[in-house]
Design a protein around this motif. Sequence first.
Motif, PDB file in Angstrom:
ATOM      1  N   ASP A 142       0.825  -1.210   0.000  1.00 51.00           N
ATOM      2  CA  ASP A 142       0.000   0.000   0.000  1.00 51.00           C
ATOM      3  C   ASP A 142       0.860   1.262   0.000  1.00 51.00           C
ATOM      4  O   ASP A 142       0.425   2.317  -0.488  1.00 51.00           O
ATOM      5  N   THR A 143       2.074   1.179   0.552  1.00 49.65           N
ATOM      6  CA  THR A 143       2.956   2.353   0.599  1.00 49.65           C
ATOM      7  C   THR A 143       3.695   2.566  -0.724  1.00 49.65           C
ATOM      8  O   THR A 143       4.326   3.608  -0.912  1.00 49.65           O
ATOM      9  N   GLN A 144       3.644   1.551  -1.626  1.00 48.99           N
ATOM     10  CA  GLN A 144       4.369   1.645  -2.893  1.00 48.99           C
ATOM     11  C   GLN A 144       3.510   2.156  -4.045  1.00 48.99           C
ATOM     12  O   GLN A 144       3.970   2.247  -5.173  1.00 48.99           O
ATOM     13  N   VAL A 145       2.237   2.449  -3.777  1.00 47.60           N
ATOM     14  CA  VAL A 145       1.332   2.916  -4.827  1.00 47.60           C
ATOM     15  C   VAL A 145       1.716   4.327  -5.250  1.00 47.60           C
ATOM     16  O   VAL A 145       2.057   5.177  -4.412  1.00 47.60           O
ATOM     17  N   ILE A 146       1.671   4.609  -6.556  1.00 48.27           N
ATOM     18  CA  ILE A 146       1.980   5.948  -7.064  1.00 48.27           C
ATOM     19  C   ILE A 146       0.963   6.932  -6.509  1.00 48.27           C
ATOM     20  O   ILE A 146      -0.245   6.684  -6.572  1.00 48.27           O
ATOM     21  N   PRO A 147       1.410   8.049  -5.941  1.00 48.86           N
ATOM     22  CA  PRO A 147       0.476   9.027  -5.346  1.00 48.86           C
ATOM     23  C   PRO A 147      -0.572   9.481  -6.361  1.00 48.86           C
ATOM     24  O   PRO A 147      -0.275   9.732  -7.537  1.00 48.86           O
ATOM     25  N   GLY A 148      -1.808   9.593  -5.884  1.00 49.54           N
ATOM     26  CA  GLY A 148      -2.901  10.056  -6.739  1.00 49.54           C
ATOM     27  C   GLY A 148      -3.627   8.949  -7.476  1.00 49.54           C
ATOM     28  O   GLY A 148      -4.578   9.222  -8.216  1.00 49.54           O
ATOM     29  N   THR A 149      -3.214   7.695  -7.293  1.00 50.89           N
ATOM     30  CA  THR A 149      -3.845   6.587  -8.013  1.00 50.89           C
ATOM     31  C   THR A 149      -5.298   6.407  -7.587  1.00 50.89           C
ATOM     32  O   THR A 149      -6.153   6.046  -8.404  1.00 50.89           O
ATOM     33  N   ASP A 150      -5.585   6.653  -6.297  1.00 50.29           N
ATOM     34  CA  ASP A 150      -6.955   6.460  -5.818  1.00 50.29           C
ATOM     35  C   ASP A 150      -7.923   7.466  -6.431  1.00 50.29           C
ATOM     36  O   ASP A 150      -9.133   7.222  -6.490  1.00 50.29           O
ATOM     37  N   LYS A 151      -7.410   8.614  -6.911  1.00 49.64           N
ATOM     38  CA  LYS A 151      -8.257   9.634  -7.546  1.00 49.64           C
ATOM     39  C   LYS A 151      -7.887   9.799  -9.020  1.00 49.64           C
ATOM     40  O   LYS A 151      -8.023  10.882  -9.586  1.00 49.64           O
ATOM     41  N   LEU A 152      -7.427   8.728  -9.638  1.00 54.01           N
ATOM     42  CA  LEU A 152      -6.937   8.798 -11.021  1.00 54.01           C
ATOM     43  C   LEU A 152      -8.065   9.115 -11.994  1.00 54.01           C
ATOM     44  O   LEU A 152      -9.141   8.504 -11.947  1.00 54.01           O
TER      45      LEU A 152
END
Length: 296
Positions: A142-152
């Motif tokens: 979960d810490t390795q996800v590219i920032p902003g992916t949840d609101k892509l």
Amino acid sequence: MATGMPYGLQAMLKEGHKHFSGVEEAVMKNIEACKELAHITKTSLGPNGMNKMVINHLEKLFVTSDASTIVTEMDVYHPAAKLLVMAAKAQAGEVGDGTNLVLTLAGELLGNAEVLLRDGLHTSEIADGYQRAADKALQVLDTQVIPGTDKLDVKDKAAVALRLRGAISSKQLGYEDLLAPLIAEACIDVVPNNPVNFNVDNVRIVKIMGGALPDSKVVKGMLLKRDTEGTITEISDAKVAVYAQGVDTSGPETKGTVLIKSAEELENYSKSEEKQLEQYVKAIADSGAKVVVSGG
């Protein structure tokens, strides 16, 4: 009960069965089978993985580095190894990629479990330890996800291309900068209002002989590799009729014999087929279609 009759487990199973129990007989044999399967596929892992040559039960030859194809065509019969094959197929069905990683990771985990078993640990203790490791791995992921992916925004070409690079580099290493924007553009063109309903079959790839990967481009519409039949090669604002099969007279489902006794009967037989085909063409023309695309 008559003497000499089988009893217990032997009475339940058919003649010729084999029964294994205990760590040495059952567990170690299962681990060994899974390790052998993982050893076959792990050399095909990654963009520089080696191809495997597989000949299936139908004598058909496959030369591929795709782990899902390899294990499917190998016809694995060992029960424990078959579980790994089922896991790889489930991965391919859910995600479409990562089948080799499933097999290789499972093989390595079982190999390490074998060492722990020989050290005296119980199978339930090892399974519990692996479950804790899986929970920790999910937290780290979960810490390795590219920032902003949840609101892509799935319509943002640059953002989508950035997240495609990892998957592309695993197949075409060194070409991710070229392919990621093209794939992102193609996917964005066909993505529905609800991205969950995205259908990968809406994006097709056509290979043209003589070209190279840098010549790739996205075409909105339908691309046909064949040339036109006839003298007209270009038309605009035309109604198009598309058929999955050939535009021709249909033959019978079963084979038959036609007995022709004279030249007149032969001529009439040919004319009947021509007349039927003419009716097909006339029906298409009456519909207003100017272009016919046939799959025959």
